[in-house]
Design a protein around this motif. Structure first.
Motif: not given
Lengths: 621, 621
Positions: B507, B541-548
């Motif tokens: 990350k 696993h990449v969360s929706q927040d992290e995608r941004e």
């Protein structure tokens, strides 16, 4: 004297063993006259003279050089010296093709000299080739095998056993009998000690010879001085030999099972022969063989010790003289002498003539150690020695000995050939980039600014650039039309000096920049015919009118030269040069504009010295 | 049955000799699981079963594969299968380093199998390495020598002569006595005829085996079917052997000078032994040795003829079964049988048992011809056979025979290993670009459009690209920021899929494009730890927040990737790939904008077929 005169006055490049020169040639350094017919003639004649003159020299190095010259000549299908063109093999009239032939010729030379076809291939690869190509290797192997076979065939006729093919090499170390060749586990530390000794003696040899060579370069550069030095060495060699034979009292009984072919009585009693004379009064090859194979007790330890010392000094003095002479056999002889001495001392310590302290075995190991300590070859030398003794059992100890000798020797000083290459200041590229060069980038290494040509360039401009001796590059980037000289143009190709000269010679000009060439087209043949002796620019006459004409380089240039960005690290540039055999590499910025040119010389300048990275001064070549 | 079950159900990659797989691995093709511990265990266990089961197989190919696996494992200093990390050799956790170890391991395997250290080195070079590196070769040679030495040492203990190091290899073809090994000039045409015969028989072998393999790929792909086929072959082999021994009436007297260690009487009279049983009822290695060395008259020509035919068909059927098994020894045995037959017929024609028609010599040549005709190796095989027979005199005729066999065989069909590689549809790069490919340029070969990343890229975008199974490239060009997707950006680096996965896993994100990474820095160690089993993208696993979030690739990418202009010809691209061992090559236009990407697969697609250049269909791998 005759040999030295031939070398000094007719063709100085024929001096020495020729191996450093062939190494440079295969590395891509252009050394003038190294593969010419005249060199071959002088070399062969010279080596006959120096061996017959009784110097401490061998004929194996010159044989490798001769093989290379023969290969280079045959591959061209013509001789410029004899002004004869057989109109064949025109495809091979290129640097890369010719270099492949030279490596095969060198391999064939090793193969004939030592009866070692595989060793020859490995020699060529270890010393020369950089890009491993399966087909090429196979062809080199074929050449080596045929060379060994041909020699074998003629030797069988010479020995009056025509057709019986059993003597593979010119020197024959004799067959080690299968029953006595085994070695034992506890001998391995002894072998390693011998390797270390060999490394030290080799380093001493190289150091002394290096000093002597520097002295020679400074003070003995006139041909008549060189001839006089050679005569002096010959006289001293003869004097030392006879003196030592005279004062030696190592007389051995001439029993029924003596193995000498020509035992020399000299100053001994009847029914005895002089053991010192066996070592001195023989060809070096035969001396090596008798050191390997004579039964225990044939040599007196004192004889061996004195002989080693004397021969060592003579060999140091002889190598580098202006005569054709190799260092392989003298090294083997020195090593065999002290190796045998080592073996004798061992059996005295072990206080029994047990089979494992067979002095012949230790003579072989000593020979390997000494040669390895001097030339620092490993893989190829192991295989050559294994093939020359015709026995694979000793492979592992020979390898250990050579490796130890290399490690110990490298600690003190470089190998003999590398020292001689260094003294010639040629841009020789080693296998790997210097270790601490990772922080250097192409920008720091490159030559800049670089002379570029436009796609359509004025003839006068080209002539001026080629005539200018300060920019002696051999490759010129071709760029798209630039307005001023302050901003570099975009790269669109690369053209070689030799191509430009052929173009100028055939006057491939157009009147105006816009008109296309409609005159006779140049063929690939025209370039091949001019190879390898392109006329100098001074010999090409260009009139004032012609200077105003234009030359269209588009169809002659290489349209996709290798380029690198400025930030590329030196090891990466180095790898490109080594792997692809490049001579020029264009450095561009991120707009593909030419900012510099890296040549072999730029890379060879950087060298690992004692205090880290050093820049070398290289000769203009 | 036990061996086939282990291979079919536990590790199918352990089937066969393993040489095609190692060839692919060294060529740079990633074949899953080929150098894992589990493969090694199954391979070793399987080959013991198949040799003990009496199949027509050898153990030499598997030994080479085993050597490679051991080297790959040792070099990593840990085992992912055993979940144990010894925290050493972390430097070697890279593809290139590991590949060097694998080639050394394969060489050590050859060295141990045949007692041929030099042959092992040449095998590795001929089959694997592309960039000739002196240091690497020397290290490979060292590994081979140590391997041969270690084996020698343990064998000397096994033979109760601890410390006497004289048996270099596991198979020993026996020493050809120096007095009888000479050959004569007029025998050379005979050797060439044998080479041609070997080439034809080898081509027939390969053709039959190729059909069989295609049949197997289509119809025998279920593990239980595979086990049943192996059992069927074993049953047929045993039946054929016993039938032939039973019906053979080739009984030889058991004289005082017979050379068989375990003569079998079987259905012969007392004081006699069955000659057919000597060939069939032995390990194949011992049969080869007795064919080489038994005195003239030991074998009946009919016995040899029938045996050749039967064993040929059995070997064709056996190779490619789902058992661990090599093809070297069966080939040698077939060749030795018909070679000896050839020698016997010759001496009948010459109507005298003259020394030159020694059947053992012709058995050796026949063995070389047959093996050469099947596997088409030349240089390394010559050296291996010379080393295994311990005699350099036969070098030249063996080379001639192997060369003839290769030329004749290549006329009909490719070598056995190449056929098997082709059937696996892997992107295998040969030594040279196809001959007629000069008119192809990088533009036509490359994959386009190519997925690029910006220097600072959105995490979501990266995850999407990596998850997209249709773009399964392993390298992605990094470009300067582009406004739209219609115009390609300028190249500024290259980043690998594995690097991106490690970055995502740790990350290494920044919140905004402008802010710099201030979290913990990634070490080189993090990349090495993940090698060689990088987790699949699905497991991260990449969360929706992290995608941004954004990811700054600048410090992780390779800032100076190799690039070529679009107009570069295919042979030049090919040469770059081979010489530098590339996996990706970025194709740029003259503004340095990325227009495409060339991968190994793009190059391997082009292949010389019967009708000129063909495009191959390659498996997704």
């Amino acid at each position: 004297m005759v040999g030295a005169i031939a070398v000094a006055f007719i063709e100085p490049i024929a001096a020495g063993s020729g191996i450093p020169q062939i190494k440079c040639y295969l590395n891509g350094v252009k050394i003038p006259r190294v593969v010419r017919l005249k060199t071959l003639v002088v070399k062969v004649f010279g080596v006959i003279c120096s061996v017959a003159g009784g110097l401490a020299v061998g004929k194996e190095g010159p044989m490798i050089h001769s093989g290379a010259v023969v290969a280079a000549g045959v591959s061209q299908g013509r001789s410029t010296s004899l002004k004869k063109d057989f109109k064949m093999f025109e495809y091979f009239r290129r640097d890369t093709e010719k270099r492949d032939f030279v490596s095969a010729g060198a391999a064939a030379g090793v193969s004939a000299a030592f009866g070692a076809p595989v060793g020859g291939v490995l020699f060529s690869l270890e010393e020369g080739a950089s890009f491993w190509n399966q087909m090429l290797t196979w062809r080199i192997f074929f050449a080596s095998m045929v060379s060994s076979f041909t020699l074998n065939f003629f030797l069988s006729i010479y020995h009056n056993k025509a057709g019986e093919l059993s003597s593979p090499g010119l020197i024959n170390f004799g067959r080690f009998d299968s029953d006595t060749v085994q070695y034992n586990l506890y001998e391995i530390p002894l072998f390693i000690i011998m390797g270390a000794l060999g490394g030290m003696f080799g380093a001493l040899f190289n150091l002394l010879n290096n000093w002597l060579t520097i002295f020679r370069i400074r003070y003995v550069h006139r041909p008549c001085l060189q001839v006089m030095e050679a005569m002096l060495v010959a006289a001293v060699t003869a004097t030392v030999s006879f003196t030592m034979i005279y004062f030696s009292n190592d007389c051995q009984p001439l029993g029924p099972d003596h193995t000498e072919e020509y035992p020399l009585q000299l100053f001994c009693a009847d029914g005895e022969y002089n053991s010192m004379a066996t070592a001195f009064f023989n060809t070096p090859e035969r001396s090596v063989r008798s050191l390997f194979h004579n039964p225990p007790g044939t040599y007196n330890p004192v004889t061996l010790g004195v002989f080693t010392l004397a021969y060592f000094l003579l060999a140091v003095w002889t190598y580098g003289l202006t005569v054709s002479a190799g260092v392989f056999i003298p090294s083997l002889l020195i090593g065999a002498a002290w190796g045998r001495l080592f073996g004798i001392l061992l059996s005295v310590i072990a206080s029994s003539q047990s089979i494992w302290a067979d002095p012949g075995k230790y003579a072989l190991m000593g020979a390997a150690a000494q040669l390895g300590g001097i030339v620092r070859m490993t893989l190829s030398l192991t295989v050559i020695l294994v093939e020359a003794t015709g026995n694979v059992t000793y492979g592992f100890p020979i390898m250990l000995v050579l490796m130890t000798a290399k490690i110990v020797g490298d600690y003190f000083v470089e190998g003999l050939y590398d020292l001689h290459i260094k003294l010639q200041s040629v841009p020789f590229l080693h296998w790997e980039a210097p270790a601490t060069s990772h922080w250097l980038t192409a920008r720091e290494v490159m030559s800049s600014p670089v002379t570029c040509f436009n796609r359509v360039e004025k003839v006068g401009m080209i002539v001026d650039v080629l005539s200018n001796t300060s920019t002696n590059h051999n490759g010129f980037p071709v760029v798209t039309h630039t307005t001023g000289h302050d901003e570099p143009g975009k790269i669109c190709g690369l053209i070689l000096r030799s191509q430009l000269i052929v173009l100028l010679k055939h006057k491939v000009f157009v009147e105006r920049a816009s008109s296309r060439l409609i005159q006779r087209k140049l063929q690939l043949k025209d370039f091949r015919d001019a190879y390898p002796r392109f006329p100098p620019i001074q010999s090409i006459h260009v009139s004032q009118d012609e200077r105003e004409c234009m030359m269209d380089l588009t169809e002659f240039m290489n349209p996709t030269p290798y380029t690198v960005p400025q930030e590329t690290s030196l090891p990466r540039v180095f790898k490109l040069f080594r792997a692809l055999g490049l001579r020029h590499l264009v450095v561009v910025d991120n707009e593909n504009r030419v900012v510099g040119l890296v040549t072999r010389k730029d890379l060879a300048r950087y060298h690992m010295g004692k205090d880290g990275l050093e820049e070398l001064h290289l000769a203009q070549m």
